[in-house]
Scaffold this motif. Sequence first.
Motif, short mmCIF file in Angstrom:
data_model
loop_
_atom_site.label_atom_id
_atom_site.label_comp_id
_atom_site.label_asym_id
_atom_site.label_seq_id
_atom_site.Cartn_x
_atom_site.Cartn_y
_atom_site.Cartn_z
N LYS A 87 0.84 -1.20 0.00
CA LYS A 87 0.00 0.00 0.00
C LYS A 87 0.87 1.25 0.00
O LYS A 87 0.64 2.18 -0.77
N ALA A 88 1.92 1.26 0.82
CA ALA A 88 2.83 2.40 0.87
C ALA A 88 3.53 2.58 -0.47
O ALA A 88 3.73 3.71 -0.93
N GLU A 89 3.91 1.49 -1.12
CA GLU A 89 4.56 1.58 -2.43
C GLU A 89 3.60 2.14 -3.48
O GLU A 89 4.00 2.93 -4.34
N ILE A 90 2.34 1.77 -3.41
CA ILE A 90 1.34 2.30 -4.34
C ILE A 90 1.18 3.80 -4.12
O ILE A 90 1.12 4.58 -5.07
N TYR A 91 1.15 4.23 -2.86
CA TYR A 91 1.06 5.66 -2.57
C TYR A 91 2.28 6.40 -3.10
O TYR A 91 2.16 7.50 -3.63
N ARG A 92 3.48 5.82 -2.97
CA ARG A 92 4.69 6.44 -3.51
C ARG A 92 4.59 6.55 -5.03
O ARG A 92 5.01 7.54 -5.63
N LEU A 93 4.03 5.51 -5.65
CA LEU A 93 3.86 5.55 -7.10
C LEU A 93 2.92 6.68 -7.49
O LEU A 93 3.18 7.40 -8.46
N PHE A 94 1.83 6.87 -6.74
CA PHE A 94 0.93 7.99 -7.01
C PHE A 94 1.69 9.31 -6.98
O PHE A 94 1.53 10.16 -7.85
#
Length: 100
Positions: free
Chosen positions: A69-76
């Motif tokens: 989830k944190a990685e997805i937020y960083r991608l955003f």
Amino acid sequence: NMLISGTKEKAEADRQIADLRIKTPTRNALASSLSGGNQQKIVIGKWLAHGAKLFIFDEPTVGVDVGTKAEIYRLFSTLLSKGAGIILISSYLPEVYELA
């Protein structure tokens, strides 16, 4: 009529694996053999490879662990910093508030 360069395809796959931090034993591993979070990252990588500028994410973090989830937020954040637009659909209101 368009030919696909095997060399360019492999280079793009390696770039996406590194940029999106996709956890895979090899670039040739089947997506179905990877975790749900890594499968989602593969889909995002395909969009990126085609030069998409607007992304619609519908419940992007459902069923993924906290780290993914944190990685997805960083991608955003990365997408936004590159000028992309994101439409986020989520039934989890704290996520919507945090990302707005």
